[in-house]
Write a protein that holds these residues in place. Structure first.
Motif, PDB file in Angstrom:
ATOM      1  N   ALA A  88       0.828  -1.208   0.000  1.00  0.00           N
ATOM      2  CA  ALA A  88       0.000   0.000   0.000  1.00  0.00           C
ATOM      3  C   ALA A  88       0.866   1.264   0.000  1.00  0.00           C
ATOM      4  N   VAL A  89       1.919   1.272   0.820  1.00  0.00           N
ATOM      5  CA  VAL A  89       2.809   2.435   0.877  1.00  0.00           C
ATOM      6  C   VAL A  89       3.512   2.631  -0.463  1.00  0.00           C
ATOM      7  N   GLY A  90       4.004   1.540  -1.024  1.00  0.00           N
ATOM      8  CA  GLY A  90       4.685   1.638  -2.316  1.00  0.00           C
ATOM      9  C   GLY A  90       3.766   2.101  -3.427  1.00  0.00           C
ATOM     10  N   PHE A  91       2.547   1.583  -3.440  1.00  0.00           N
ATOM     11  CA  PHE A  91       1.599   2.007  -4.462  1.00  0.00           C
ATOM     12  C   PHE A  91       1.192   3.462  -4.249  1.00  0.00           C
ATOM     13  N   GLY A  92       1.135   3.884  -2.964  1.00  0.00           N
ATOM     14  CA  GLY A  92       0.886   5.297  -2.686  1.00  0.00           C
ATOM     15  C   GLY A  92       1.972   6.165  -3.295  1.00  0.00           C
ATOM     16  N   GLY A  93       3.205   5.683  -3.254  1.00  0.00           N
ATOM     17  CA  GLY A  93       4.302   6.421  -3.877  1.00  0.00           C
ATOM     18  C   GLY A  93       4.115   6.553  -5.377  1.00  0.00           C
ATOM     19  N   THR A  94       3.634   5.488  -6.031  1.00  0.00           N
ATOM     20  CA  THR A  94       3.393   5.573  -7.470  1.00  0.00           C
ATOM     21  C   THR A  94       2.279   6.566  -7.777  1.00  0.00           C
TER      22      THR A  94
ATOM     23  N   GLU B 199      10.011  -4.483  -5.953  1.00  0.00           N
ATOM     24  CA  GLU B 199       9.912  -4.014  -7.333  1.00  0.00           C
ATOM     25  C   GLU B 199       9.860  -2.494  -7.394  1.00  0.00           C
ATOM     26  N   TYR B 200       9.362  -1.864  -6.334  1.00  0.00           N
ATOM     27  CA  TYR B 200       9.244  -0.412  -6.333  1.00  0.00           C
ATOM     28  C   TYR B 200      10.601   0.288  -6.382  1.00  0.00           C
ATOM     29  N   THR B 201      11.670  -0.397  -5.974  1.00  0.00           N
ATOM     30  CA  THR B 201      12.987   0.239  -5.998  1.00  0.00           C
ATOM     31  C   THR B 201      13.439   0.535  -7.429  1.00  0.00           C
ATOM     32  N   ALA B 202      12.808  -0.097  -8.415  1.00  0.00           N
ATOM     33  CA  ALA B 202      13.175   0.160  -9.813  1.00  0.00           C
ATOM     34  C   ALA B 202      12.953   1.619 -10.182  1.00  0.00           C
ATOM     35  N   LEU B 203      11.996   2.283  -9.526  1.00  0.00           N
ATOM     36  CA  LEU B 203      11.736   3.688  -9.844  1.00  0.00           C
ATOM     37  C   LEU B 203      12.939   4.558  -9.499  1.00  0.00           C
ATOM     38  N   ILE B 204      13.635   4.219  -8.439  1.00  0.00           N
ATOM     39  CA  ILE B 204      14.819   4.996  -8.052  1.00  0.00           C
ATOM     40  C   ILE B 204      15.867   4.920  -9.163  1.00  0.00           C
TER      41      ILE B 204
ATOM     42  N   LEU C  15       8.550   7.252  -0.542  1.00  0.00           N
ATOM     43  CA  LEU C  15       7.579   6.264  -0.060  1.00  0.00           C
ATOM     44  C   LEU C  15       7.937   4.869  -0.557  1.00  0.00           C
ATOM     45  N   ILE C  16       8.457   4.803  -1.774  1.00  0.00           N
ATOM     46  CA  ILE C  16       8.818   3.507  -2.351  1.00  0.00           C
ATOM     47  C   ILE C  16       9.984   2.882  -1.585  1.00  0.00           C
ATOM     48  N   VAL C  17      10.954   3.696  -1.215  1.00  0.00           N
ATOM     49  CA  VAL C  17      12.064   3.184  -0.403  1.00  0.00           C
ATOM     50  C   VAL C  17      11.550   2.692   0.942  1.00  0.00           C
TER      51      VAL C  17
END
Length: 281
Positions: free
Chosen positions: A125-131, A241-246, A270-272
């Motif tokens: 949820a936190v990671g998707f909030g970052g997206t 998988e969210y770390t790919a955005l960094i 948020l993704i981190v």
């Protein structure tokens, strides 16, 4: 969850993010099916060399059949994602693909009977909030110029990528990791070859080095991912998988002059956080 699988998965995602940047560069010169075939063909050459050195033995018939079936999902994922890379900024493509952890958790629950605890749900949820911060923070001009076919392709790749990773978790507990990596290259290469021949353009030979680099990066990334998913549940690794955005933001700025917005950096924070939540014991 052991820290080892999380570290390997994070490293694998970083390596594959660099590969995505190379693919984005080549997609400006060649049709998507040709790029996809050359990526998998070069990956097959590298994987064959590694197999010859490591000698993992002959795969069973079940291993061959299951991994070739998984290749179908890999082809759909690759072609749709490569198309999105050619239509959208690197960071935005990654953002749209970040629906995949939700589907990884869902498929892991349905297909592998994995348990999804509250901490993993919070991390997702936190990671998707970052997206969402990244997407909603785009300017009106960026929204107007957005390629909706690229958006659709990125979303399709998110679903099929999630399905492919859950199948990877299933096979990684039974098959040797080099068998998985080998078939992850040769299977999609065979499937996409007829479509590549239909749109083939003469190859600029200096570009061959870039395609070979795709093969090297793909094999390294898939080895890291296969060994990670052999040791940890798919749902627990999904938020990483969210770390790919960094990586996408850094590479997009350094290579393609795509300047990350404040929304991208805020969402990245948020993704981190999501990645740290899922990596803790």
């Amino acid at each position: 969850m052991q820290f080892g699988p999380a570290l390997r998965a994070t490293a694998g995602i970083a390596v594959l993010s660099v590969m995505d940047a190379v693919i984005k560069g080549m997609a400006a010169h060649y049709p998507i099916f040709q790029v996809a075939f050359l990526r998998f063909a070069c990956g097959t050459l590298i994987a064959t060399g590694v197999v010859a050195v490591l000698r993992p033995g002959w795969p069973s018939r079940e291993t061959v059949t299951a991994n070739l079936m998984r290749s179908v999902a890999a082809v759909v994922t690759a072609v749709s994602f490569f198309y999105a890379l050619g239509q959208l900024p690197l960071a935005e493509t990654l953002v749209l693909s970040f629906l995949s952890p939700m589907f990884i958790a869902l498929f892991g629950l349905l297909l592998l009977r994995e348990k999804v605890d509250s901490r993993i749900l919070l991390a997702i949820a936190v990671g998707f909030g970052g997206t969402l911060v990244v997407v909603l923070g785009q300017s009106e001009g960026a929204q107007a110029a957005r390629s909706w076919s690229g958006v659709g392709a990125a979303l399709l790749s998110a679903v099929t990528y999630a399905f492919s990773l859950v199948l990877l978790r299933q096979r990684a507990q039974r098959d040797k990791f080099m068998h998985i990596v080998f078939f992850q290259n040769v299977g999609p290469g065979i499937l996409v070859l007829p479509f590549a021949l239909l749109v083939w353009q003469p190859l600029n030979w200096p570009h061959l080095a870039w395609f070979m680099s795709m093969g090297v990066l793909g094999v390294i990334g898939h080895v890291l991912m296969a060994t990670a998913y052999a040791k940890a549940e798919a749902a627990r690794l999904a938020p990483l998988e969210y770390t790919a955005l960094i990586w996408a933001a850094l590479i997009g700025y350094g290579v393609f002059s795509e300047i990350p917005t404040w929304a991208t950096m805020g969402g990245g924070t948020l993704i981190v956080l999501a990645a740290l939540l899922t990596s803790r014991r």
